[in-house]
Design an enzyme around this catalytic site. Structure first.
Site, short mmCIF file in Angstrom:
data_model
loop_
_atom_site.label_atom_id
_atom_site.label_comp_id
_atom_site.label_asym_id
_atom_site.label_seq_id
_atom_site.Cartn_x
_atom_site.Cartn_y
_atom_site.Cartn_z
N ASN A 153 114.61 46.80 -0.13
CA ASN A 153 113.81 47.81 0.59
C ASN A 153 113.15 47.28 1.86
O ASN A 153 112.84 48.06 2.75
CB ASN A 153 112.82 48.49 -0.35
CG ASN A 153 111.75 47.57 -0.85
OD1 ASN A 153 111.92 46.35 -0.83
ND2 ASN A 153 110.64 48.12 -1.27
N GLY A 209 110.99 42.41 -6.72
CA GLY A 209 111.97 43.36 -7.24
C GLY A 209 111.36 44.19 -8.34
O GLY A 209 110.15 44.44 -8.36
N SER A 210 112.19 44.59 -9.28
CA SER A 210 111.74 45.49 -10.35
C SER A 210 111.00 44.72 -11.44
O SER A 210 111.18 43.52 -11.62
CB SER A 210 112.95 46.19 -10.94
OG SER A 210 113.83 45.22 -11.49
N CYS A 213 107.28 49.43 -1.95
CA CYS A 213 106.50 49.08 -3.14
C CYS A 213 105.08 49.63 -2.99
O CYS A 213 104.40 49.87 -3.97
CB CYS A 213 106.49 47.58 -3.33
SG CYS A 213 106.18 46.71 -1.82
N GLU A 272 106.48 39.77 -7.30
CA GLU A 272 105.93 40.97 -6.67
C GLU A 272 106.78 42.12 -7.18
O GLU A 272 107.95 42.23 -6.83
CB GLU A 272 106.02 40.88 -5.14
CG GLU A 272 105.13 39.83 -4.52
CD GLU A 272 103.63 40.11 -4.69
OE1 GLU A 272 103.24 41.23 -5.07
OE2 GLU A 272 102.85 39.17 -4.46
N GLU A 292 101.32 36.96 -1.58
CA GLU A 292 102.19 36.50 -0.51
C GLU A 292 101.47 36.69 0.81
O GLU A 292 100.44 37.35 0.88
CB GLU A 292 103.48 37.31 -0.51
CG GLU A 292 104.32 37.04 -1.72
CD GLU A 292 105.75 37.50 -1.52
OE1 GLU A 292 106.55 36.74 -0.97
OE2 GLU A 292 106.04 38.64 -1.90
N VAL A 305 113.55 43.08 -14.12
CA VAL A 305 114.15 41.80 -13.73
C VAL A 305 113.06 40.73 -13.59
O VAL A 305 113.26 39.58 -13.99
CB VAL A 305 114.98 41.95 -12.43
CG1 VAL A 305 115.53 40.60 -12.00
CG2 VAL A 305 116.10 42.95 -12.62
N GLY A 306 111.92 41.12 -13.06
CA GLY A 306 110.82 40.17 -12.91
C GLY A 306 110.43 39.54 -14.24
O GLY A 306 110.15 38.34 -14.32
P1 NAP Z 1 115.86 44.47 -8.63
O1 NAP Z 1 117.00 45.20 -9.18
O2 NAP Z 1 114.90 43.86 -9.56
O3 NAP Z 1 116.47 43.37 -7.67
C1 NAP Z 1 115.70 42.44 -6.95
C2 NAP Z 1 116.52 41.20 -6.70
O4 NAP Z 1 116.78 40.55 -7.95
C3 NAP Z 1 117.89 41.49 -6.11
O5 NAP Z 1 118.25 40.45 -5.25
C4 NAP Z 1 118.78 41.51 -7.33
O6 NAP Z 1 120.13 41.28 -7.08
C5 NAP Z 1 118.17 40.39 -8.13
N1 NAP Z 1 118.48 40.43 -9.55
C6 NAP Z 1 118.92 41.49 -10.28
N2 NAP Z 1 119.08 41.12 -11.57
C7 NAP Z 1 118.74 39.82 -11.65
C8 NAP Z 1 118.69 38.88 -12.72
N3 NAP Z 1 119.02 39.21 -13.96
N4 NAP Z 1 118.27 37.63 -12.44
C9 NAP Z 1 117.90 37.27 -11.21
N5 NAP Z 1 117.94 38.11 -10.15
C10 NAP Z 1 118.34 39.38 -10.38
O7 NAP Z 1 114.99 45.36 -7.66
P2 NAP Z 1 115.55 46.28 -6.50
O8 NAP Z 1 116.19 47.44 -7.17
O9 NAP Z 1 116.34 45.51 -5.56
O10 NAP Z 1 114.19 46.65 -5.73
C11 NAP Z 1 113.37 47.70 -6.11
C12 NAP Z 1 112.15 47.23 -6.85
O11 NAP Z 1 111.46 46.22 -6.12
C13 NAP Z 1 111.12 48.30 -7.05
O12 NAP Z 1 110.67 48.28 -8.38
C14 NAP Z 1 109.98 47.95 -6.10
O13 NAP Z 1 108.73 48.39 -6.44
C15 NAP Z 1 110.07 46.48 -6.09
N6 NAP Z 1 109.47 45.93 -4.88
C16 NAP Z 1 108.24 45.33 -4.97
C17 NAP Z 1 107.61 44.81 -3.87
C18 NAP Z 1 106.28 44.16 -3.98
O14 NAP Z 1 105.94 43.35 -3.13
N7 NAP Z 1 105.48 44.43 -4.98
C19 NAP Z 1 108.26 44.85 -2.63
C20 NAP Z 1 109.51 45.48 -2.54
C21 NAP Z 1 110.09 46.00 -3.69
P3 NAP Z 1 121.13 42.54 -6.85
O15 NAP Z 1 120.73 43.18 -5.60
O16 NAP Z 1 122.44 41.89 -6.77
O17 NAP Z 1 120.95 43.46 -8.03
#
Ligand code: NAP
Ligand code: MG
Length: 496
Positions: free
Chosen positions: A154, A230-231, A286, A252, A466, A234-235
């Site tokens: 994002n 990320g989500s 986010c 985050e 961060e 996964v976090g």
């Molecule tokens: P995501 O599916 O959790 O992916 C984040 C990153 O983790 C991607 O590079 C993803 O790779 C990787 N990943 C996926 N599965 C993994 C695993 N099992 N082990 C290690 N890494 C893995 O999240 P997203 O769908 O990209 O992003 C949306 C989420 O991010 C939302 O929930 C949003 O709120 C959150 N977000 C939070 C902030 C904050 O600062 N709080 C900022 C931005 C976004 P792939 O792309 O290959 O799946």
């Protein structure tokens, strides 16, 4: 019609290289479905190579004087500024956000480059008095070693830059794994480092999936720290894996951010703040506002004005300067957002505007969703508690400021919140009692600046911050140093 597009490569040890087994993944425009390029679909071998390169580079980089590391960051900032428009267009094409926002995304990277470059001449430690005579005591910051940065789609330029620049200025070396949906923006960031002469291995880029690259990086024994955005799902996995090896990890995660509007608010201003926060980046920030907590006296008027404005928002390709709302990141995400409409109805909420996939003309080619307002939402409903990550705003009515604050604070997330009020006392109470990591007064929930700590409470993360000074806390180890120049054995706590 057959589509052709360029093939891109990883950056490992200062070389642009294909994935070891030659596999690639398609990168597509979420607004049109058009093929943009082929990017490496890397695996364990590539991860091992990148971590080895980062480990080899660490000794030289950590001993490079921090102001010299900073000079490299200054040059990266200047180069990104030169390439801002080019990168912003790439970013919009692969991610979908409108061009003005894509420019802002790149600008965050530029700001962070200059901010962290300046840290090269600070990296403040601590000098404290010793309790014993002829003895000096001070604390310095050491780097951790190899840092893995795993980033979402994002903020495809901003988030990788926040993480990597803070890690690098402190003397760490980095392996970056960007989201599969947005590899090109990350590549352009790394390319800027390569072009200003960053030593080989200091920053490496490995593209590929979360399971084939992300998790192997997290588990790699030579990775000392992990910076993840990320989500929540996964976090949690990342955190559990990191815990097994006592690795430092910063998370985050999501948000369920709210804007509070009091009866005494400037409604013109509130409407602008709400629209920008709820529908900017198609709700995929986010910090996006996904709850409107409104005091009873202004609810009707605010709803009417929001319905009119939400319906008038222009959807389209982000590169079209007329567009106000771009597509969602992919059709899977659109399905997820749409599924919440049934959830809302089942729980007794009403759809005031939107609530459907866009069906006009070219919009059917992309992952477009109409800006949506849900009303009669109660604080405990799923649409008031779960992160939807789309252009959906849940409206909750309250009687008092205290109730508004209580509703704001009662979620599993705690990233940002905002209040519109003209009453200085209400504003002060809100600043004191809102329990999110970021609080805005008379502004929306988005718009963080890089010189302040960024992050949230509760399930938004694991307590780290961060950007700003907070970033250095995560990316450095404190080393306490005692220098005894008395020439005799002095025992702390014992020799008074
Ligand atoms: P995501 O599916 O959790 O992916 C984040 C990153 O983790 C991607 O590079 C993803 O790779 C990787 N990943 C996926 N599965 C993994 C695993 N099992 N082990 C290690 N890494 C893995 O999240 P997203 O769908 O990209 O992003 C949306 C989420 O991010 C939302 O929930 C949003 O709120 C959150 N977000 C939070 C902030 C904050 O600062 N709080 C900022 C931005 C976004 P792939 O792309 O290959 O799946
Ligand atoms: Mg994903």
């Amino acid at each position: 019609m057959s589509e052709t597009a360029q093939t891109y490569r990883n950056y490992i040890g200062g070389e642009w290289v294909a994935a070891a087994d030659g596999r690639t993944t398609e990168n597509r425009d979420p607004a049109t479905g058009a093929l943009l390029g082929h990017f490496p679909r890397s695996s364990q071998v590539d991860v091992d190579r990148a971590v080895a390169a980062a480990k080899t580079a660490f000794e030289g980089w950590r001993r490079t004087p921090a102001p010299k590391r900073g000079e490299i960051l200054y040059r990266v900032g200047a180069l990104l500024a030169e390439r801002k428009e080019e990168i912003a267009r790439i970013l919009t094409s692969e991610m979908g956000k409108v061009l003005v926002e894509a420019r802002g995304d790149v600008q965050e990277a530029i700001d962070m480059a200059y901010y962290m470059a300046g840290e090269g001449r600070r990296l403040f430690g601590a000098v404290v008095p010793s309790e014993l005579p002829n003895k000096a005591a001070y604390g310095v910051r050491d780097p951790l070693g190899v840092i893995a940065c795993v980033t979402p789609w994002n903020f495809p330029t901003a988030i990788p830059s926040w993480k990597s620049m803070a890690a690098l200025i402190a003397g760490n070396t980095v392996v970056l794994k960007p989201a599969t949906d947005t590899p090109h923006s990350a590549l352009k960031l790394v390319e800027a480092f390569a072009d200003v002469g960053l030593p080989p291995g200091v920053l490496n880029l490995v593209m590929g999936s979360g399971s084939e690259v992300g998790m192997p990086l997290v588990q790699h024994p030579d990775v000392a720290g992990i910076s993840f955005t990320g989500s929540s799902e996964v976090g949690r996995e990342v955190n559990v894996e990191a815990a097994r090896a006592f690795k430092r990890v910063t998370l985050e995660l999501g948000g369920k951010n709210a804007i509070l509007v009091m009866d005494d608010a400037d409604l013109d201003l509130a409407v602008e703040g709400i629209l920008w926060s709820a529908f900017g980046t198609t709700g995929q920030r986010c910090t996006a506002c996904s709850r409107l907590i409104v005091q009873k006296g202004v609810r009707r008027e605010l709803e009417e004005r929001l319905v009119e404005r939400a319906r008038a928002l222009r959807l389209g390709h982000g590169l079209d300067e007329q567009t106000q709302v771009g597509p969602l990141i992919n059709t899977g995400q659109r399905e997820r957002v749409h599924s919440y409409m049934q959830v809302a109805r089942d729980e007794g909420a009403r759809i005031l505007a939107g609530g459907e996939m866009a069906t006009e003309g070219d919009l059917t080619k992309g992952a477009f969703y109409t800006p949506t307002l849900l009303t009669d939402v109660k604080p405990g409903m799923r649409v008031a508690q779960e992160e939807i990550f789309g252009p959906v705003l849940s409206i909750i009515e309250v009687e008092t400021l205290d109730e508004a604050i209580a509703v704001n604070n009662d979620t599993r997330y705690g990233l940002s919140s905002a209040i519109f009020t003209r009453d200085v006392n209400s504003a002060q109470v809100a600043m004191r009692d809102l329990t999110t990591g970021i609080v805005y007064i008379n502004a929306g929930t988005i718009g963080a600046e890089i010189q302040l700590p960024f992050g949230g409470t509760r399930g938004t993360g694991n307590g780290h911050r961060e950007a700003g000074l907070g970033a250095l806390e995560f990316f450095t180890e404190w080393k306490a140093i005692y220098v005894d120049y008395s020439g005799r054995l002095q025992r702390a706590q014992i020799d008074a």
